[in-house]
Write a protein that holds these residues in place. Structure first.
Motif, mmCIF file in Angstrom:
data_model
loop_
_atom_site.group_PDB
_atom_site.id
_atom_site.type_symbol
_atom_site.label_atom_id
_atom_site.label_comp_id
_atom_site.label_asym_id
_atom_site.label_seq_id
_atom_site.Cartn_x
_atom_site.Cartn_y
_atom_site.Cartn_z
ATOM 1 N N THR A 22 62.925 70.325 55.929
ATOM 2 C CA THR A 22 62.293 69.367 56.841
ATOM 3 C C THR A 22 62.820 69.525 58.259
ATOM 4 N N ASP A 23 64.145 69.628 58.394
ATOM 5 C CA ASP A 23 64.750 69.785 59.724
ATOM 6 C C ASP A 23 64.359 71.117 60.346
ATOM 7 N N LEU A 27 69.997 74.125 58.222
ATOM 8 C CA LEU A 27 68.980 73.085 58.338
ATOM 9 C C LEU A 27 68.212 72.969 57.024
ATOM 10 N N GLU A 33 74.306 64.909 63.471
ATOM 11 C CA GLU A 33 73.718 65.777 62.458
ATOM 12 C C GLU A 33 73.391 67.121 63.105
ATOM 13 N N LEU A 67 70.630 68.867 63.304
ATOM 14 C CA LEU A 67 69.423 68.888 64.131
ATOM 15 C C LEU A 67 69.650 68.137 65.437
ATOM 16 N N GLU A 68 70.406 67.040 65.396
ATOM 17 C CA GLU A 68 70.713 66.294 66.616
ATOM 18 C C GLU A 68 71.549 67.131 67.573
ATOM 19 N N GLU A 113 61.028 70.764 61.850
ATOM 20 C CA GLU A 113 61.128 70.002 63.103
ATOM 21 C C GLU A 113 61.682 70.871 64.230
#
Length: 247
Positions: free
Chosen positions: A179-180, A176, A147, A149-150, A183
């Protein structure tokens, strides 16, 4: 910095203490990436001066490169989608050991060097908040299957293996979700709180950062000084990057 198509950025002034979260906020094509690469010693500016970690730019660009690291910067430090997460980590650790370590460290027993390298990788993964066991195939997960964010966390972990004093990230909030994005900014703040200065390009900066804002016509800093004439496009920025050959 001036490229074949005009000024990429000009007249920028910013002052940030060690451990700051510095954001370069603005639309695509406003010279954001060129400014990021100039401040990390990867592009030579046309005029002006800067000091990064006590090192003068552009005179000591090589020294600035040694204390800084690039996270994701499109066209410069992209992840290879064909490689797995573990392969990326192993490659970066080997390069770190071979080219960036102390010459005296090469005299240590191989087992000690390998243990130190593993410790660096684990520390970097922890700082980046990337849990390999949580990935679909753990370390064998291909980058193409990550993903957004990963993938951002992996790029940051790779950069942190070298224990830089300055971490630079392009397009920190690109593609993103809300929410991401929250983070991602929490991650960058935690890295800055740990003492590493973070320089992040974004389209919209959160509050509480040292902000450099770029537009199509001017740049102004969150510290209250500096304007710039921004007439360049992304193509012009790419031309300026190719012209330096220092990526």
């Amino acid at each position: 910095m001036k490229g074949p198509r005009g000024w990429s950025f000009r007249g920028v002034a910013v002052d940030a203490r060690p451990g700051s979260l510095v954001t370069i906020e603005g639309p695509s094509g406003s010279g954001r990436t060129c400014l990021l690469l100039a401040l990390t010693g990867r592009m030579r500016p046309t005029e002006g001066r800067a000091e990064v970690g006590g090192l003068a730019l552009p005179r000591r660009m090589a020294a600035v490169r040694r204390i800084s690291a690039l996270g994701p910067v499109p066209g410069v430090s992209d992840l290879d989608p064909a490689l797995t997460v573990a392969e990326h980590l192993r490659e970066r650790a080997l390069l770190q050991r071979r080219f960036d370590g102390s010459p005296l460290a090469l005299l240590r027993p191989r087992r000690e060097r390998a243990a130190a390298s593993r410790a660096r990788v684990e520390a970097a993964l922890g700082a980046a908040g990337l849990d390999l066991d949580a990935l679909p195939k753990a370390g064998r997960t291909s980058v193409r299957d990550l993903e957004r964010l990963e993938a951002l966390r992996l790029s940051i972990a790779l950069a942190l293996i070298g224990e830089p004093r300055l971490l630079a990230i392009d397009d920190a909030d690109l593609k993103l979700s809300d929410t991401d994005r929250a983070e991602a900014w929490a991650l960058l703040r935690s890295i800055a709180d740990g003492g590493t200065t973070v320089l992040a390009v974004c389209s919209e900066a959160p509050g509480g950062t040292v902000a450099i804002r770029t537009t199509a016509s001017e740049t102004e800093t969150g510290t209250g000084t500096g304007t710039a004439d921004e007439t360049d496009t992304e193509k012009g920025a790419a031309d300026a990057l190719a012209e330096t050959g220092r990526a």
